[in-house]
Design a protein around this motif. Structure first.
Motif, PDB file in Angstrom:
ATOM      1  N   GLU A   1       0.863  -1.154  -0.008  1.00  0.00           N
ATOM      2  CA  GLU A   1      -0.002   0.087  -0.022  1.00  0.00           C
ATOM      3  C   GLU A   1       0.796   1.253   0.185  1.00  0.00           C
ATOM      4  O   GLU A   1       0.751   2.164  -0.782  1.00  0.00           O
ATOM      5  N   ARG A   2       1.764   1.232   0.958  1.00  0.00           N
ATOM      6  CA  ARG A   2       2.715   2.481   0.790  1.00  0.00           C
ATOM      7  C   ARG A   2       3.635   2.633  -0.552  1.00  0.00           C
ATOM      8  O   ARG A   2       4.149   3.660  -0.911  1.00  0.00           O
ATOM      9  N   LEU A   3       3.675   1.428  -1.226  1.00  0.00           N
ATOM     10  CA  LEU A   3       4.577   1.356  -2.514  1.00  0.00           C
ATOM     11  C   LEU A   3       3.244   1.890  -3.945  1.00  0.00           C
ATOM     12  O   LEU A   3       3.654   1.772  -5.151  1.00  0.00           O
ATOM     13  N   GLY A   4       1.979   2.000  -3.489  1.00  0.00           N
ATOM     14  CA  GLY A   4       1.047   2.353  -4.343  1.00  0.00           C
ATOM     15  C   GLY A   4       0.572   0.955  -5.343  1.00  0.00           C
ATOM     16  O   GLY A   4      -0.102   1.124  -6.070  1.00  0.00           O
ATOM     17  N   LEU A   5       0.743   0.064  -4.761  1.00  0.00           N
ATOM     18  CA  LEU A   5       0.417  -1.273  -5.046  1.00  0.00           C
ATOM     19  C   LEU A   5      -0.630  -2.001  -3.981  1.00  0.00           C
ATOM     20  O   LEU A   5      -0.998  -1.281  -3.015  1.00  0.00           O
ATOM     21  N   ASP A   6      -1.097  -3.241  -4.243  1.00  0.00           N
ATOM     22  CA  ASP A   6      -1.650  -3.851  -3.051  1.00  0.00           C
ATOM     23  C   ASP A   6      -1.272  -5.274  -3.346  1.00  0.00           C
ATOM     24  O   ASP A   6      -0.371  -5.631  -3.976  1.00  0.00           O
ATOM     25  N   GLY A   7      -1.867  -6.083  -1.973  1.00  0.00           N
ATOM     26  CA  GLY A   7      -1.276  -7.454  -2.014  1.00  0.00           C
ATOM     27  C   GLY A   7      -1.348  -8.203  -3.340  1.00  0.00           C
ATOM     28  O   GLY A   7      -0.641  -9.134  -3.643  1.00  0.00           O
ATOM     29  N   ARG A   8      -2.462  -7.816  -4.119  1.00  0.00           N
ATOM     30  CA  ARG A   8      -2.592  -8.686  -5.298  1.00  0.00           C
ATOM     31  C   ARG A   8      -1.403  -8.399  -6.136  1.00  0.00           C
ATOM     32  O   ARG A   8      -1.155  -9.454  -6.900  1.00  0.00           O
TER      33      ARG A   8
ATOM     34  N   ALA B   1      14.178  -6.183  -5.059  1.00  0.00           N
ATOM     35  CA  ALA B   1      14.437  -4.684  -4.959  1.00  0.00           C
ATOM     36  C   ALA B   1      14.317  -3.882  -6.163  1.00  0.00           C
ATOM     37  O   ALA B   1      13.816  -2.943  -6.010  1.00  0.00           O
ATOM     38  N   ALA B   2      14.525  -4.506  -7.428  1.00  0.00           N
ATOM     39  CA  ALA B   2      14.195  -3.715  -8.437  1.00  0.00           C
ATOM     40  C   ALA B   2      12.852  -3.416  -8.633  1.00  0.00           C
ATOM     41  O   ALA B   2      12.322  -2.359  -9.127  1.00  0.00           O
ATOM     42  N   ALA B   3      11.992  -4.387  -8.246  1.00  0.00           N
ATOM     43  CA  ALA B   3      10.561  -4.229  -8.330  1.00  0.00           C
ATOM     44  C   ALA B   3       9.898  -3.056  -7.288  1.00  0.00           C
ATOM     45  O   ALA B   3       9.188  -2.262  -7.510  1.00  0.00           O
ATOM     46  N   LEU B   4      10.544  -2.975  -6.070  1.00  0.00           N
ATOM     47  CA  LEU B   4      10.131  -2.334  -5.045  1.00  0.00           C
ATOM     48  C   LEU B   4      10.531  -0.703  -5.440  1.00  0.00           C
ATOM     49  O   LEU B   4       9.872   0.199  -5.316  1.00  0.00           O
ATOM     50  N   LEU B   5      11.895  -0.667  -6.041  1.00  0.00           N
ATOM     51  CA  LEU B   5      12.473   0.497  -6.408  1.00  0.00           C
ATOM     52  C   LEU B   5      11.200   1.139  -7.688  1.00  0.00           C
ATOM     53  O   LEU B   5      11.175   2.321  -7.482  1.00  0.00           O
ATOM     54  N   THR B   6      11.107   0.226  -8.569  1.00  0.00           N
ATOM     55  CA  THR B   6      10.197   0.618  -9.659  1.00  0.00           C
ATOM     56  C   THR B   6       8.867   1.214  -9.080  1.00  0.00           C
ATOM     57  O   THR B   6       8.433   2.347  -9.379  1.00  0.00           O
ATOM     58  N   ALA B   7       8.379   0.562  -8.314  1.00  0.00           N
ATOM     59  CA  ALA B   7       7.038   0.983  -7.509  1.00  0.00           C
ATOM     60  C   ALA B   7       7.259   2.278  -6.880  1.00  0.00           C
ATOM     61  O   ALA B   7       6.469   3.421  -7.271  1.00  0.00           O
ATOM     62  N   ALA B   8       8.221   2.384  -6.377  1.00  0.00           N
ATOM     63  CA  ALA B   8       8.679   3.750  -5.429  1.00  0.00           C
ATOM     64  C   ALA B   8       8.783   4.930  -6.573  1.00  0.00           C
ATOM     65  O   ALA B   8       8.110   6.126  -6.229  1.00  0.00           O
ATOM     66  N   VAL B   9       9.486   4.693  -7.468  1.00  0.00           N
ATOM     67  CA  VAL B   9       9.546   5.787  -8.579  1.00  0.00           C
ATOM     68  C   VAL B   9       8.389   6.109  -9.255  1.00  0.00           C
ATOM     69  O   VAL B   9       8.240   7.211  -9.532  1.00  0.00           O
ATOM     70  N   PHE B  10       7.375   5.107  -9.577  1.00  0.00           N
ATOM     71  CA  PHE B  10       6.273   5.305 -10.663  1.00  0.00           C
ATOM     72  C   PHE B  10       5.317   5.479  -9.854  1.00  0.00           C
ATOM     73  O   PHE B  10       3.995   5.869 -10.443  1.00  0.00           O
ATOM     74  N   LYS B  11       4.996   5.432  -8.666  1.00  0.00           N
ATOM     75  CA  LYS B  11       3.893   5.431  -7.801  1.00  0.00           C
ATOM     76  C   LYS B  11       3.081   6.802  -7.947  1.00  0.00           C
ATOM     77  O   LYS B  11       1.715   6.827  -8.200  1.00  0.00           O
ATOM     78  N   GLY B  12       3.865   7.577  -8.237  1.00  0.00           N
ATOM     79  CA  GLY B  12       3.284   9.101  -8.327  1.00  0.00           C
ATOM     80  C   GLY B  12       2.514   9.245  -9.798  1.00  0.00           C
ATOM     81  O   GLY B  12       1.427  10.052  -9.997  1.00  0.00           O
ATOM     82  N   LYS B  13       3.097   8.550 -10.703  1.00  0.00           N
ATOM     83  CA  LYS B  13       2.589   8.605 -11.992  1.00  0.00           C
ATOM     84  C   LYS B  13       1.379   7.746 -12.326  1.00  0.00           C
ATOM     85  O   LYS B  13       0.459   8.041 -13.225  1.00  0.00           O
TER      86      LYS B  13
END
Ligand SMILES: Nc1nc2c(ncn2[C@@H]2O[C@H](COP(=O)(O)OP(=O)(O)OP(=O)(O)O)[C@@H](O)[C@H]2O)c(=O)[nH]1
Ligand SMILES: [Mg+2]
Lengths: 597, 81
Positions: free
Chosen positions: A318-325, A398-410
């Motif tokens: 949720e904090r990364l703009g994604l969800d459990g699914r 790590a790459a997945a988490l980073l990607t989410a963190a970078v693009f979550k605003g977009k």
């Protein structure tokens, strides 16, 4: 031909029934949303040939997510003879709304109360005849998984099919459905006296396991420990099998193939043996690993633990703009990225879907696993190589988490998350074997196609023109490699490896086959040794990092484009993953060299 | 009888759903999962770090985020049977 559709809420066993009925091998799993597209097969019922269509799960005929839209669109466009409504008997208290809606639409239907075995175990009692009378359609208890009541069901379906020889089509689905209040009323009336639910759910096993596996503190550590154990098991059993098979194929080459082909001209012989045989053989040696991998995957997917991992990871996601699914789909991506990307159809918000689709390609899929297993066993000791492999899994996360963190605003989203946690289950041995076998077959057919092409291309590039030493800087591959060297030299990736990466764009299987061709030239023939002679571990790791992070394969890009319906999005994904791959390899390689490795 | 929202329910407590303050499309989904007005709902556990809630409605177990649970008002809180 008669048309029969299999309709039901998600995770009720539609695909299990469909497989039993038609002998197909549709993907099954204890997760709502395994099937997200139509699947068809023909079967003979009585003396009629019928086409059966397995539909994605649908919660409500007024549903709104992408997979539900597939069902609605299908129902509105396709005339049908019969609808088979599959319900999970233990949840009949809520699932009965689906037959009510179908009845409202006037579609001829047969209701199958599936999971009769679980209903028995949990103490749910249903009177099918009374329900049938009230619903005005046949109602039969069955167990699609174990076969109870199956033959009776087929007889009823065949009989109904004979009665309904005209096709029925529903237009304007929405307008014809009842509103919620009426639905709730009807539901109570229909169930009254026909269904007895236990006062307390009596699946003690699930409650007990959940107490441990969903423990607030221990839950996540247990989850990662379980994943690590599975990885260790696959590695411990898979590597020796791969070595045996590889040695066997080598033995066949030196004792049969080489003497047999000896009379042929060197160029052709080299092409057949060092090119085709070596390339395909190296990949084929990994078939047992693929088999094992998907055997484990079948257990994980059918256990119900996927939904639990969604529960455990949702707070972080949720904090990364994604969800459990999204997390579950990333896990599935470890098998293959393509179905995982399709699996995001259960998400409704476009932002959430896009962000998940951007993240999934970083999941280290089984094709990449083969490349890494191969390289790490070649360049590291038996002790180090599983750790090296595991570190790549960590990089993948790590790459997945980073990607989410970078693009979550977009890609913002506000999608509420409500997800079913099904009881724990265990697949039958047959289900596991079929799953693993299908994946092996798919991998084999698929990789053969690409590898033959890739291997031929790489081998020719490596050996043309014929008047220069093979794989030298004067060959075509040498020239291509040199041309893009300025980009790859800072990563420690030499011209030959660059060519392998170049073709790996199409599919990762080609990287492995390509490596075999590139390094398969020396006389002693031991590929792993040949690689170890030419590059050191820092270069190899940098190469693996790049392979992990850059575009998984052409099919993934194609699916990304078709699912997002946006070329721009697919290009963004390609560009970002290439950039990330380059940066990660660059920092790793230069860093390691700076530190004196 | 006092009313509050679902996110306030403690593990082991049960209550009756009074109303769902969510858009229609989503109401269908909730309803299909058994989250309907008048239904008895039991809180099994609350996720770590403000994570989701684990609930049981009828024979179905679901997870639900806390922010969404705040849109569901409940009444008649009691200990589960
Ligand atoms: N105990 C039991 N489990 C069953 C039965 N039928 C199916 N299952 C299990 O239920 C789960 C869901 O099965 P699927 O066939 O994938 O369900 P589906 O309806 O196609 O699900 P979606 O495609 O996600 O909508 C799997 O874990 C099956 O093994 C049954 O008769 N008894
Ligand atoms: Mg299915």
């Amino acid at each position: 031909m008669r048309q029969i559709a299999v309709l039901g809420m998600p995770n009720t066993g539609k695909s299990t029934f469909f497989n039993r009925l038609t002998g197909s091998h549709a993907h099954i799993g204890n997760w709502p949303g395994i099937t997200v597209d139509l699947m068809m097969a023909e079967v003979k019922l009585g003396d009629e040939l019928a086409e059966v269509i397995d539909l994605p799960g649908i919660y409500d005929l007024r549903g709104f997510s992408e997979d539900e839209a597939v069902v609605r669109c299908f129902l509105e466009k396709t005339p049908l003879n019969l609808v088979l409504i599959i319900l999970n008997t233990t949840q009949i208290d809520r699932q009965i709304i689906l037959p009510l809606q179908v009845k409202q639409l006037g579609l001829p239907a047969v209701v199958l109360l599936n999971m009769a075995d679980e209903a028995n175990r949990f103490g749910v009692q249903v009177e099918p005849d009374l329900l049938a009378q009230r619903l005005g359609m046949p109602v039969l208890p069955i167990s699609a998984k174990y076969g109870m009541g199956y033959h009776g069901a087929i007889a009823t379906i065949t009989a109904s099919l004979q009665q309904h020889d005209n096709l029925v089509q529903v237009a304007e689905l929405e307008e014809r459905l009842l509103n919620d209040r009426q639905l709730a009323n009807d539901l109570a009336v229909i169930l009254d006296g026909a269904v007895q639910m236990p006062l307390k759910l009596s699946d003690q096993w699930t409650s007990r396991l959940d107490r441990i596996l969903l423990h607030p503190v221990l839950g996540l550590p247990i989850f990662f420990a379980a994943m690590y154990l599975i990885f260790q098991a696959i590695y411990a059993v898979g590597t020796p099998m791969q070595e045996w098979l590889g040695n066997g194929l080598d033995w066949f080459k030196s004792s049969a193939l080489e003497p047999f082909l000896a009379p042929l001209p060197t160029f052709i012989k080299g092409f057949l043996i060092d090119g085709l045989y070596e390339g395909i053989g190296t990949v084929a040696a990994f078939l047992p690993v693929i088999f094992l991998f998907f055997l484990c995957m079948a257990v994980v997917e059918d256990s119900g633990y996927l939904s639990r991992s969604a529960f455990l990871m949702d707070a972080l996601m949720e904090r990364l703009g994604l969800d459990g699914r999204s997390f579950v789909m990333s896990l599935m991506g470890f098998g293959c990225n393509v179905p995982a990307i399709l699996g995001t159809r259960v998400m409704r918000s476009p932002g959430l879907r896009m962000l998940s689709m951007l993240v999934i390609p970083f999941s280290l899929c089984s094709a990449r696993l083969n490349v890494f297993m191969f390289m790490s066993t070649a360049l590291f000791t038996a002790e180090q190589s599983p750790k090296v492999l595991f570190s790549l899994y960590l990089f993948s996360f790590a790459a997945a988490l980073l990607t989410a963190a970078v693009f979550k605003g977009k890609f913002p989203s506000q999608e509420p998350l409500v997800l079913e946690l099904p009881p724990y289950r265990f697949p039958t041995i047959k289900q596991m074997l079929i799953r693993a076998w299908c994946e092996v077959k798919h991998f084999w057919i698929w990789s053969r196609k690409f590898i033959i092409f890739g291997v031929i291309a790489i081998w020719l590039l490596n050996n043309l023109p014929t008047n220069v030493p093979a794989a030298s800087a004067q060959t075509l591959s040498g020239m291509i490699g040199q041309a893009i060297q300025p980009l790859f030299a800072p990563l420690g990736i030499n011209p030959q490896l660059t060519v392998a990466l170049f073709f790996g764009f199409i599919a990762k299987e080609i990287v492995l086959g390509g490596l075999a061709v590139i390094y398969g030239q020396p006389e002693d023939g031991d590929l792993a040794n040949a690689i170890a002679h030419q590059i050191d571990w820092v270069q190899a790791y940098s190469f693996m990092l790049f392979t992990l992070l850059y575009v998984p394969c052409l099919s993934t890009i194609a699916v990304l484009k078709s699912e997002s319906k946006s070329l721009k999005f697919a290009l963004l994904s390609v560009g970002w993953s290439l950039g990330l791959a380059w940066l990660a390899s660059f920092f790793f390689y230069q860093g390691a060299r700076l530190l004196g490795f | 009888m006092s009313t509050t929202h679902l996110a306030n329910l403690k593990p082991g407590q049960s209550a009756t759903i009074l109303s769902l303050d969510i858009e229609t499309g989503l109401q269908h989904r909730f309803c299909a999962l058994g989250l309907r007005c008048g239904q008895e709902i039991l809180m099994l556990r609350r996720g770590w770090m403000k994570g989701p809630l684990h609930l049981r409605v009828g024979m179905t177990e679901v997870m639900l985020r806390r922010c969404d649970a705040r849109q569901i008002s409940i009444t008649g809180i009691g200990k589960a049977a």
